[in-house]
Design an enzyme around this catalytic site. Structure first.
Site, PDB file in Angstrom:
ATOM      1  CB  CYS A  22      -0.962   0.005   1.183  1.00 22.76           C
ATOM      2  SG  CYS A  22      -0.163  -0.018   2.807  1.00 22.76           S
ATOM      3  CG  HIS A  78      -4.582   0.600   4.600  1.00 19.65           C
ATOM      4  ND1 HIS A  78      -4.084  -0.040   3.488  1.00 19.65           N
ATOM      5  CD2 HIS A  78      -5.718   1.231   4.186  1.00 19.65           C
ATOM      6  CE1 HIS A  78      -4.880   0.177   2.457  1.00 19.65           C
ATOM      7  NE2 HIS A  78      -5.883   0.951   2.852  1.00 19.65           N
ATOM      8  CG  ASP A  95      -8.246   2.438   0.848  1.00 21.69           C
ATOM      9  OD1 ASP A  95      -7.303   1.806   0.316  1.00 21.69           O
ATOM     10  OD2 ASP A  95      -8.775   2.080   1.920  1.00 21.69           O
TER      11      ASP A  95
END
Length: 218
Positions: A22, A78, A95
């Site tokens: 991520c 994250h 996202d």
């Protein structure tokens, strides 16, 4: 990471995305938003937000990696992009690992993905490191060492492109961004704290109750 008003794109398939990376995904997402004119040319309306805690156990809902109907995943950390354009009433979240609207209004993302009203044990509390994207794009580096096991094997298949190197030549500093603790959360989101996000390489730290307040003030 691992498990435990412009012209807005209709889907996220055009963005670089490698599962479980991520931090690299958000790096290239910011660059793409800038290149496409969705963000300001200097990226000044973009912020990279790392989500984690002392225990490296953060529950997030509506995640594509989940096998559950509610989409919950327990990440070690994250990373997402938040865009706050001047003159617009609210911020939006980009996202690439979420199955919510893309981008998603910040208030909806907080309510649906973070769920602050959901009672959690203290070890699952989420904290947020907010870094101004222009600073992040200059300073971030990762050689992916965190994605190898003790035998040197990949925990998850890495991206095909070369690792990201910072402008100053640093080859790995991801650990600094994901070192997130409630002890470092700012007590109050006053003007000085808010302005420091533009000057501090690692941004500022806040809790889940301060996130929306912060983006409403900048």
């Amino acid at each position: 990471m691992q498990r435990m008003a412009s012209s807005v794109p209709a889907d996220n398939s055009q963005y670089t995305h490698t599962p479980f990376y991520c931090e690299e995904n958000v790096y290239f997402l910011c660059k793409k938003l800038i290149e496409d004119g969705v963000a300001n040319a200097d990226g000044s309306d973009l912020f990279v937000v790392f989500i984690s805690n002392d225990k490296k156990q953060v529950p997030l809902w509506h995640q594509k990696a989940s096998a559950r109907a509610d989409g919950i995943v327990l990440w070690d950390y994250h990373a997402i992009c938040v865009q706050r354009k001047r003159g617009e009433s609210s911020a939006v979240v980009w996202d690439l690992d979420s199955n919510l609207q893309f981008p998603c209004p910040l208030a909806s993302y907080v309510a649906e993905t973070i769920r602050p009203s959901f009672q959690l044990f203290s070890e699952y509390e989420r904290f947020f490191r907010v870094v101004h994207a222009p600073m992040f794009l200059r300073s971030f580096a990762s050689d992916r060492r965190h994605m190898r096991d003790s035998g040197g094997n990949w925990v998850a298949q890495p991206p095909s492109y070369d690792p990201i190197i910072a402008e100053d030549g640093a080859v790995h500093n991801l650990n600094e961004y994901v070192e997130i603790s409630g002890r470092d959360v700012v007590a109050n989101l006053e003007a000085d704290a808010n302005s420091s996000v533009y000057t501090q390489r690692l941004g500022i730290m806040m809790n889940e109750n301060q996130l929306e307040e912060f983006f409403s003030k900048i």
